[in-house]
Design a protein around this motif. Structure first.
Motif, PDB file in Angstrom:
ATOM      1  N   ILE A 140       0.836  -1.206   0.000  1.00 31.13           N
ATOM      2  CA  ILE A 140       0.000   0.000   0.000  1.00 31.13           C
ATOM      3  C   ILE A 140       0.868   1.252   0.000  1.00 31.13           C
ATOM      4  CG2 ILE A 140      -1.675   1.330   1.355  1.00 31.13           C
ATOM      5  CD1 ILE A 140      -2.763  -1.421   2.336  1.00 31.13           C
ATOM      6  N   PHE A 141       1.903   1.237   0.838  1.00 30.52           N
ATOM      7  CA  PHE A 141       2.825   2.374   0.897  1.00 30.52           C
ATOM      8  C   PHE A 141       3.486   2.586  -0.456  1.00 30.52           C
ATOM      9  CE2 PHE A 141       6.821   4.497   1.916  1.00 30.52           C
ATOM     10  CZ  PHE A 141       6.432   5.454   2.842  1.00 30.52           C
ATOM     11  N   ARG A 142       3.895   1.506  -1.118  1.00 34.88           N
ATOM     12  CA  ARG A 142       4.584   1.602  -2.404  1.00 34.88           C
ATOM     13  C   ARG A 142       3.727   2.244  -3.480  1.00 34.88           C
ATOM     14  NH1 ARG A 142       4.584  -1.054  -7.040  1.00 34.88           N
ATOM     15  NH2 ARG A 142       3.178  -2.701  -6.314  1.00 34.88           N
ATOM     16  N   VAL A 143       2.454   1.872  -3.551  1.00 34.85           N
ATOM     17  CA  VAL A 143       1.611   2.377  -4.642  1.00 34.85           C
ATOM     18  C   VAL A 143       1.042   3.751  -4.343  1.00 34.85           C
ATOM     19  CG1 VAL A 143       1.058   0.037  -5.412  1.00 34.85           C
ATOM     20  CG2 VAL A 143      -0.529   1.236  -3.867  1.00 34.85           C
ATOM     21  N   LEU A 144       1.193   4.236  -3.116  1.00 30.14           N
ATOM     22  CA  LEU A 144       0.784   5.595  -2.794  1.00 30.14           C
ATOM     23  C   LEU A 144       1.860   6.587  -3.217  1.00 30.14           C
ATOM     24  CD1 LEU A 144      -0.831   5.516   0.774  1.00 30.14           C
ATOM     25  CD2 LEU A 144      -1.862   6.479  -1.293  1.00 30.14           C
ATOM     26  N   ALA A 145       1.430   7.723  -3.751  1.00 24.75           N
ATOM     27  CA  ALA A 145       2.355   8.815  -4.019  1.00 24.75           C
ATOM     28  C   ALA A 145       2.734   9.490  -2.706  1.00 24.75           C
ATOM     29  CB  ALA A 145       1.698   9.829  -4.953  1.00 24.75           C
ATOM     30  N   PRO A 146       3.911  10.110  -2.622  1.00 29.61           N
ATOM     31  CA  PRO A 146       4.254  10.879  -1.425  1.00 29.61           C
ATOM     32  C   PRO A 146       3.159  11.891  -1.092  1.00 29.61           C
ATOM     33  CG  PRO A 146       6.172  10.636  -2.829  1.00 29.61           C
ATOM     34  CD  PRO A 146       5.009  10.099  -3.608  1.00 29.61           C
ATOM     35  N   GLY A 147       2.798  11.955   0.181  1.00 29.00           N
ATOM     36  CA  GLY A 147       1.690  12.794   0.606  1.00 29.00           C
ATOM     37  C   GLY A 147       0.344  12.106   0.510  1.00 29.00           C
ATOM     38  N   GLY A 148       0.332  10.886  -0.029  1.00 27.43           N
ATOM     39  CA  GLY A 148      -0.911  10.155  -0.200  1.00 27.43           C
ATOM     40  C   GLY A 148      -1.447   9.605   1.115  1.00 27.43           C
ATOM     41  N   VAL A 149      -2.735   9.270   1.098  1.00 28.66           N
ATOM     42  CA  VAL A 149      -3.438   8.859   2.312  1.00 28.66           C
ATOM     43  C   VAL A 149      -3.993   7.448   2.159  1.00 28.66           C
ATOM     44  CG1 VAL A 149      -5.347   9.390   3.880  1.00 28.66           C
ATOM     45  CG2 VAL A 149      -4.072  11.251   2.807  1.00 28.66           C
ATOM     46  N   PHE A 150      -3.828   6.667   3.203  1.00 30.77           N
ATOM     47  CA  PHE A 150      -4.497   5.380   3.334  1.00 30.77           C
ATOM     48  C   PHE A 150      -5.673   5.568   4.282  1.00 30.77           C
ATOM     49  CE2 PHE A 150      -4.888   1.571   6.106  1.00 30.77           C
ATOM     50  CZ  PHE A 150      -5.399   0.691   5.182  1.00 30.77           C
ATOM     51  N   ALA A 151      -6.888   5.193   3.848  1.00 32.55           N
ATOM     52  CA  ALA A 151      -8.092   5.321   4.662  1.00 32.55           C
ATOM     53  C   ALA A 151      -8.919   4.062   4.484  1.00 32.55           C
ATOM     54  CB  ALA A 151      -8.901   6.552   4.249  1.00 32.55           C
ATOM     55  N   ALA A 152      -9.197   3.378   5.579  1.00 30.47           N
ATOM     56  CA  ALA A 152      -9.833   2.068   5.460  1.00 30.47           C
ATOM     57  C   ALA A 152     -10.649   1.752   6.689  1.00 30.47           C
ATOM     58  CB  ALA A 152      -8.768   0.990   5.274  1.00 30.47           C
ATOM     59  N   SER A 153     -11.452   0.721   6.551  1.00 33.19           N
ATOM     60  CA  SER A 153     -12.013   0.032   7.708  1.00 33.19           C
ATOM     61  C   SER A 153     -11.665  -1.441   7.545  1.00 33.19           C
ATOM     62  CB  SER A 153     -13.532   0.218   7.801  1.00 33.19           C
ATOM     63  OG  SER A 153     -14.191  -0.459   6.741  1.00 33.19           O
ATOM     64  N   ASP A 154     -11.626  -2.148   8.669  1.00 29.94           N
ATOM     65  CA  ASP A 154     -11.355  -3.569   8.593  1.00 29.94           C
ATOM     66  C   ASP A 154     -11.927  -4.254   9.821  1.00 29.94           C
ATOM     67  OD1 ASP A 154     -10.416  -5.652   7.020  1.00 29.94           O
ATOM     68  OD2 ASP A 154      -8.541  -5.803   8.125  1.00 29.94           O
ATOM     69  N   SER A 251     -19.296  -8.959  23.177  1.00 30.34           N
ATOM     70  CA  SER A 251     -18.173  -9.052  24.115  1.00 30.34           C
ATOM     71  C   SER A 251     -17.078  -8.044  23.804  1.00 30.34           C
ATOM     72  CB  SER A 251     -17.580 -10.465  24.076  1.00 30.34           C
ATOM     73  OG  SER A 251     -16.857 -10.682  22.869  1.00 30.34           O
ATOM     74  N   GLY A 252     -17.095  -7.489  22.595  1.00 22.96           N
ATOM     75  CA  GLY A 252     -16.058  -6.562  22.163  1.00 22.96           C
ATOM     76  C   GLY A 252     -14.865  -7.223  21.506  1.00 22.96           C
ATOM     77  N   GLU A 253     -14.862  -8.549  21.411  1.00 25.00           N
ATOM     78  CA  GLU A 253     -13.714  -9.231  20.825  1.00 25.00           C
ATOM     79  C   GLU A 253     -13.629  -9.003  19.313  1.00 25.00           C
ATOM     80  OE1 GLU A 253     -11.427 -13.523  21.281  1.00 25.00           O
ATOM     81  OE2 GLU A 253     -13.613 -13.458  21.558  1.00 25.00           O
ATOM     82  N   HIS A 254     -14.772  -8.944  18.666  1.00 24.74           N
ATOM     83  CA  HIS A 254     -14.838  -8.611  17.238  1.00 24.74           C
ATOM     84  C   HIS A 254     -14.958  -7.102  17.154  1.00 24.74           C
ATOM     85  CE1 HIS A 254     -15.762  -8.275  13.118  1.00 24.74           C
ATOM     86  NE2 HIS A 254     -16.928  -8.884  13.060  1.00 24.74           N
ATOM     87  N   CYS A 255     -13.975  -6.466  16.516  1.00 26.06           N
ATOM     88  CA  CYS A 255     -13.871  -5.016  16.625  1.00 26.06           C
ATOM     89  C   CYS A 255     -13.664  -4.358  15.261  1.00 26.06           C
ATOM     90  CB  CYS A 255     -12.705  -4.678  17.556  1.00 26.06           C
ATOM     91  SG  CYS A 255     -12.669  -2.973  18.100  1.00 26.06           S
ATOM     92  N   PRO A 256     -14.714  -4.145  14.478  1.00 29.08           N
ATOM     93  CA  PRO A 256     -14.562  -3.361  13.249  1.00 29.08           C
ATOM     94  C   PRO A 256     -13.904  -2.019  13.579  1.00 29.08           C
ATOM     95  CG  PRO A 256     -16.733  -4.361  13.350  1.00 29.08           C
ATOM     96  CD  PRO A 256     -16.104  -4.577  14.694  1.00 29.08           C
ATOM     97  N   THR A 257     -12.979  -1.592  12.731  1.00 26.18           N
ATOM     98  CA  THR A 257     -12.122  -0.452  13.061  1.00 26.18           C
ATOM     99  C   THR A 257     -11.818   0.379  11.825  1.00 26.18           C
ATOM    100  OG1 THR A 257     -11.088  -1.628  14.913  1.00 26.18           O
ATOM    101  CG2 THR A 257      -9.839   0.189  13.969  1.00 26.18           C
ATOM    102  N   HIS A 258     -11.824   1.698  11.991  1.00 27.15           N
ATOM    103  CA  HIS A 258     -11.341   2.594  10.949  1.00 27.15           C
ATOM    104  C   HIS A 258      -9.846   2.819  11.135  1.00 27.15           C
ATOM    105  CE1 HIS A 258     -15.454   4.705  10.033  1.00 27.15           C
ATOM    106  NE2 HIS A 258     -15.482   3.400   9.823  1.00 27.15           N
ATOM    107  N   LEU A 259      -9.121   2.902  10.008  1.00 27.20           N
ATOM    108  CA  LEU A 259      -7.668   3.064  10.015  1.00 27.20           C
ATOM    109  C   LEU A 259      -7.277   4.205   9.092  1.00 27.20           C
ATOM    110  CD1 LEU A 259      -7.081  -0.733   9.529  1.00 27.20           C
ATOM    111  CD2 LEU A 259      -6.427   0.479  11.621  1.00 27.20           C
ATOM    112  N   ARG A 260      -6.234   4.928   9.472  1.00 29.88           N
ATOM    113  CA  ARG A 260      -5.788   6.058   8.649  1.00 29.88           C
ATOM    114  C   ARG A 260      -4.271   6.185   8.777  1.00 29.88           C
ATOM    115  NH1 ARG A 260      -8.679  10.944   7.072  1.00 29.88           N
ATOM    116  NH2 ARG A 260     -10.574   9.659   7.192  1.00 29.88           N
ATOM    117  N   GLY A 261      -3.612   6.545   7.703  1.00 29.17           N
ATOM    118  CA  GLY A 261      -2.183   6.808   7.716  1.00 29.17           C
ATOM    119  C   GLY A 261      -1.787   7.610   6.494  1.00 29.17           C
ATOM    120  N   ILE A 262      -0.618   8.245   6.552  1.00 29.20           N
ATOM    121  CA  ILE A 262      -0.134   9.111   5.474  1.00 29.20           C
ATOM    122  C   ILE A 262       1.255   8.666   5.042  1.00 29.20           C
ATOM    123  CG2 ILE A 262       0.559  11.471   4.864  1.00 29.20           C
ATOM    124  CD1 ILE A 262      -1.507  12.454   6.908  1.00 29.20           C
TER     125      ILE A 262
END
Length: 269
Positions: A140-154, A251-262
């Protein structure tokens, strides 16, 4: 929850029956919950106008088509390793008439894009299928241009230990290639790949309540439509799956989550 990078199973995990069933439950083209609204929440605060966007693990194309139609990107490229979902996504794109969206299918492994191809990499509940988080975040980092953003849920697990008996029962009921990991593992893999300003946001409380409503609808108002789409046995199996999932959401063990990075700009740029 579409797939990205793993050993190819004998048959697609998201076959035509799965696509039809999930369309009844989550909307046409969506293989994960929340529809367009949750896509917009993952992308909240980002300006996609004129940007090159990759939808990684695009599934049947619902999110990619929504982004292309409503967020003003220059181009949205949907990518998935499974043939049935890409065929469905391409059909939907042709039907939509949108000129700024396309779909690519390729075998698992190195992403079929040159370095710096995208300004934004979006993913919706697909990285759960990737056992090697470090490897996929390097890609993901490789295919992003510098300054690019990763935005996801998982779909994450809340801890790094042995899954509970309830979680094991849920995973067995799903029968999918889930490689669940905690938020700490995701953030560590992102940082190791070179991302900065990484963050995670739990969506457990949201999906805990949504999933309960989904189960109620499967047992009630949606049942006839679902049975018409995939048959009684398929619906009954998924009612059992949702019942098992509700336990680990509660129970909270299954935890859908939003993720972000630059991906940072080079020093001095």
């Amino acid at each position: 929850m579409s797939s990205i990078d793993r050993e190819v199973p004998p048959l697609a995990e998201y076959d035509d029956a799965a696509i039809r069933f999930l369309a009844v439950l989550w909307g046409d083209g969506y293989l994960s919950p929340g529809g367009a609204g949750e896509v917009d929440r993952v992308l909240e605060g980002l300006d996609l106008r004129g940007k090159r966007v990759l939808d990684l693990g695009c599934g049947a194309g619902g999110a990619a088509l929504h982004i292309a139609q409503t967020h003003g990107p220059a181009q949205v490229t949907g990518f998935d390793v499974e043939v049935p979902v890409i065929e469905r996504a391409r059909f939907a794109a042709t039907r939509s008439g949108l000129a700024n969206v396309s779909f690519i299918q390729s075998a698992p492994g190195r992403l079929p894009f040159v370095d710096g191809s995208f300004d934004v990499v979006f993913s919706k509940d697909a990285l759960v299928h990737v056992p090697d988080k470090a490897a996929i975040f390097r890609e993901i980092f490789r295919v992003l241009a510098p300054g690019g953003v990763f935005a996801a849920s998982d779909w994450l697990i809340s801890h790094g230990g042995e899954p509970s008996s309830d979680m094991k029962a849920y995973l067995a009921a799903e029968g999918l290639s889930f490689g669940m990991a905690p938020a700490e593992a995701y953030l560590a893999a992102m940082t190791s790949a070179g991302f900065v300003d990484t963050s995670s946001l739990s969506r457990n409380a949201w999906y805990r309540d949504v999933a309960r409503t989904e189960l109620s609808r499967l047992e009630g108002s949606l049942r006839a439509d679902a049975v018409a789409a995939v048959g009684e046995g398929y619906v009954a199996k998924n009612i059992r799956t949702w019942t098992a999932m509700q336990k680990v959401l509660d129970s909270g063990e299954h935890c859908p989550t939003h993720l972000r990075g630059i991906r940072p700009m080079p020093r001095g740029a």
